[in-house]
Design an enzyme around this catalytic site. Sequence first.
Site, PDB file in Angstrom:
ATOM      1  N   ALA A  45       0.835  -1.200   0.000  1.00 36.28           N
ATOM      2  CA  ALA A  45       0.000   0.000   0.000  1.00 36.28           C
ATOM      3  C   ALA A  45       0.869   1.249   0.000  1.00 36.28           C
ATOM      4  O   ALA A  45       0.603   2.217  -0.726  1.00 36.28           O
ATOM      5  CB  ALA A  45      -0.933   0.004   1.207  1.00 36.28           C
ATOM      6  N   GLU A  46       1.940   1.263   0.822  1.00 39.94           N
ATOM      7  CA  GLU A  46       2.874   2.377   0.835  1.00 39.94           C
ATOM      8  C   GLU A  46       4.300   1.898   1.053  1.00 39.94           C
ATOM      9  O   GLU A  46       4.534   0.881   1.721  1.00 39.94           O
ATOM     10  CB  GLU A  46       2.528   3.416   1.919  1.00 39.94           C
ATOM     11  CG  GLU A  46       1.450   4.389   1.524  1.00 39.94           C
ATOM     12  CD  GLU A  46       0.074   3.983   2.042  1.00 39.94           C
ATOM     13  OE1 GLU A  46      -0.913   4.483   1.492  1.00 39.94           O
ATOM     14  OE2 GLU A  46       0.022   3.163   2.963  1.00 39.94           O
ATOM     15  N   THR A  47       5.226   2.661   0.503  1.00 38.74           N
ATOM     16  CA  THR A  47       6.658   2.483   0.706  1.00 38.74           C
ATOM     17  C   THR A  47       7.216   3.846   1.090  1.00 38.74           C
ATOM     18  O   THR A  47       6.838   4.862   0.502  1.00 38.74           O
ATOM     19  CB  THR A  47       7.335   1.980  -0.579  1.00 38.74           C
ATOM     20  OG1 THR A  47       6.796   0.702  -0.928  1.00 38.74           O
ATOM     21  CG2 THR A  47       8.844   1.859  -0.400  1.00 38.74           C
TER      22      THR A  47
END
Length: 278
Positions: A45-47
């Site tokens: 979903a996020e990095t």
Amino acid sequence: MRRRFIQCDVFSDVPTRGNGLAVVLDGEGLSTEEMQRFAVWTNLAETTFLLPPSDPAAADYALRIFTTTRELPFAGHPTLGSCAAWLHAGGRAAQGGIVRQECGVGIVRIDVSGAVPAFVAPPTRIEALEPERLAEALAALRIDPREVVRSARLVNGPAWEAIELRSAEAVLAADPTGASFPEERAIGLIGPHAPGGEADVEVRMIDIWHGIKEDPITGSLNAALACWRQAEGRLDGPYVVAQGTRIGRIGRVHVRPDGDAVMIGGAVSILIEGMLDL
């Protein structure tokens, strides 16, 4: 170049049942294009990428946050997860247990002095949700309009179409199957559980565009919802949010008022640690 890397799980006491986050601890020297390409590769979903702060007197580190498609000015589980990764890698909180994170919405304070780390919810702009957009969202999620208690458009970096329903059961019954919009719409649902349970409310975040994505646990949405409740005089004490239930996660978000601020907390587990060739 070899860089330190951590992958962690956020907003759950049970590792792998929260929201996964990839953290590159040595982000300096990477271009925006390289960061975005790596975020696409992780497919999370996020990095996030940790960088030196623009003013070391004002912040402990700077953070850039990427989804698989774009950069975000702020997000909740990347804030808690990146802070935990920074501390795990040797970062030290200031006196009083406060870590200061520089990101697209400014300086976000994270309190790591207690059992559950928590960040200060950023300011939230509260607007009316247009009746036609509310009707479109309800139709897309197959929600009976009679279940709606209130709605609003909330902006705290991301923009949310927030809809409060009469019960957690109504939130869990929402069905976005086959839904589609010509532009991206992030719809947040919240409804109360019966008193006496482990969680006080159920939350879902459903992102609809050319496909449907349900986020496991969404710190920024929960921050916006809590600020909405506070602005309307409905935040009179701490509460626990359950999220991710419909997709097999055991997300728990701890919300508490702190004077004029609202704190958003949750557990973080470090699952993978190593070196990255990037």
